[in-house]
Scaffold this active site. Structure first.
Site, PDB file in Angstrom:
ATOM      1  N   LYS A   8      65.101  60.522 -10.481  1.00  0.00           N
ATOM      2  CA  LYS A   8      66.171  60.409 -11.487  1.00  0.00           C
ATOM      3  C   LYS A   8      67.124  59.264 -11.118  1.00  0.00           C
ATOM      4  O   LYS A   8      67.574  58.503 -11.976  1.00  0.00           O
ATOM      5  CB  LYS A   8      66.916  61.746 -11.571  1.00  0.00           C
ATOM      6  CG  LYS A   8      68.242  61.736 -12.295  1.00  0.00           C
ATOM      7  CD  LYS A   8      68.094  62.170 -13.723  1.00  0.00           C
ATOM      8  CE  LYS A   8      69.416  62.506 -14.380  1.00  0.00           C
ATOM      9  NZ  LYS A   8      69.943  61.568 -15.276  1.00  0.00           N
ATOM     10  N   SER A  55      72.398  54.020 -22.986  1.00  0.00           N
ATOM     11  CA  SER A  55      72.598  54.751 -21.723  1.00  0.00           C
ATOM     12  C   SER A  55      74.080  55.113 -21.595  1.00  0.00           C
ATOM     13  O   SER A  55      74.945  54.495 -22.224  1.00  0.00           O
ATOM     14  CB  SER A  55      72.164  53.894 -20.534  1.00  0.00           C
ATOM     15  OG  SER A  55      73.148  52.912 -20.279  1.00  0.00           O
TER      16      SER A  55
HETATM   17  O1  KPL Z   1      70.566  59.464 -17.711  1.00  0.00           O
HETATM   18  C1  KPL Z   1      70.587  58.535 -18.484  1.00  0.00           C
HETATM   19  C2  KPL Z   1      71.912  57.975 -18.810  1.00  0.00           C
HETATM   20  O2  KPL Z   1      72.072  57.349 -19.850  1.00  0.00           O
HETATM   21  O3  KPL Z   1      72.823  58.195 -18.013  1.00  0.00           O
HETATM   22  C3  KPL Z   1      69.312  57.950 -19.042  1.00  0.00           C
HETATM   23  C4  KPL Z   1      69.246  58.090 -20.527  1.00  0.00           C
HETATM   24  C5  KPL Z   1      68.141  58.674 -18.444  1.00  0.00           C
HETATM   25  C6  KPL Z   1      69.193  56.506 -18.688  1.00  0.00           C
HETATM   26  O4  KPL Z   1      69.172  56.283 -17.337  1.00  0.00           O
END
Ligand code: KPL
Length: 300
Positions: A177, A246
């Site tokens: 992640k 994002s």
């Molecule tokens: O977690 C995310 C964010 O926007 O903070 C995603 C959509 C996964 C992109 O890194």
């Protein structure tokens, strides 16, 4: 189950709202959102339709519940931990960006579980959140392996219709992640592009390389994570959320502080500790921090 969701932003409101279909949920957030939820309930639209009535508070101190789910911005983790330390919980589970769980562990007695959520959420207006993508949740222990509390939390999420994996490989998932966030968030914020366009355009190479660097850091930390695997993960998430912005791009557009420290800062701290070179993450971090200073949301 009684659940307190600490941090009623977009993701916290969505997850709290979904949980409130089956469980007794208390949301902790800010006015005017909390006031509206108290008066009219919380509406979820987009890919999920629901109208639920969780409790809505602006002060999360001195509460108790079976589970506290932390969904604040990463830089509010210490404040969340201080508030939760005044209450009583069997378990605390983070669904935040960045490697925040260690800070919760340092401040709290209850077991802290790590979590990831791939739902897309957009704050629409006070009292309403839009689900822009149905995803899934994974929960597990920080050190990996199985744990009855993680099983209990997983069943509670499942009962509320949230597809949940109780993951024995949470250390690998946390780094994956982190790699996805490092790949998408900074480049999309700097280029002001949607997630899909970030990967498809010239910035895509920086995105993939930032993710590869995080995989190298993970391996130096004893967590088996391949470079191809993280590039696949970044491409998969960017494709699944192609039209979305994002969270870091949203923060930059709104002139707000970003999660640069929890994402790139956490990766770079570990890179320095393990002697791993991470020039792409370092460059992205310095550009985003430079933007924050210029925008007046970070001390010079
Ligand atoms: O977690 C995310 C964010 O926007 O903070 C995603 C959509 C996964 C992109 O890194």
């Amino acid at each position: 189950m009684e659940v307190l969701v600490y941090g009623a932003g977009a993701l916290g409101s969505l997850v709290g709202g979904l949980l409130a279909r089956t469980h007794e949920v208390t949301l902790v957030g800010r006015d005017p959102h909390m006031r509206r939820v108290r008066e009219d309930g919380l509406r979820i639209d987009g890919e999920v339709d629901a109208h639920v009535h969780p409790r809505a508070l602006t002060d999360g101190r001195h509460r108790s519940a079976d589970l506290a789910v932390v969904t604040t911005k990463a830089y509010d983790t210490d404040a969340a931990a201080r508030a939760l330390a005044t209450g009583e919980y069997d378990a605390v589970c983070s669904l935040q960006n960045g490697l925040t769980e260690e800070r919760l562990v340092a401040a709290l007695d209850p077991t802290v579980l790590a979590g990831t959520a791939s739902y897309g959420a957009r704050f629409a207006e006070p009292g309403r959140v839009t689900c822009t993508g149905v995803g899934e949740v994974a929960v597990g222990t920080l050190s990996g392996g199985t744990d009855p509390l993680a099983e209990r939390v997983g069943s509670a999420f499942d009962e509320a219709g949230i597809e949940t994996t109780v993951a024995a490989d949470m250390p690998r998932r946390r780094y994956e992640k982190l790699a996805v966030n490092a790949g998408i968030n900074g480049p999309s914020a700097l280029a002001r592009l949607s997630n899909g366009a970030t990967l498809d355009g010239p910035g895509g190479e920086a995105a993939r390389e930032a993710a590869r660097e995080v995989a190298r850091i993970a391996r130096a930390d004893g967590v088996g994570l391949g470079e191809e695997a993280v590039v696949d993960a970044v491409e998969r998430v960017a494709a699944a959320t192609a039209a979305n912005r994002s969270s870091m791009r949203e923060d930059v557009t709104a002139g707000r502080r970003t999660e640069v420290d929890a994402i790139y800062g956490a990766a770079l701290d570990r890179a320095d500790r393990f002697g791993v070179s991470a020039p792409t993450c370092r460059t992205i971090a310095s550009l985003i921090r430079g933007w924050e200073v210029g925008a007046g949301v970070r001390p010079a």
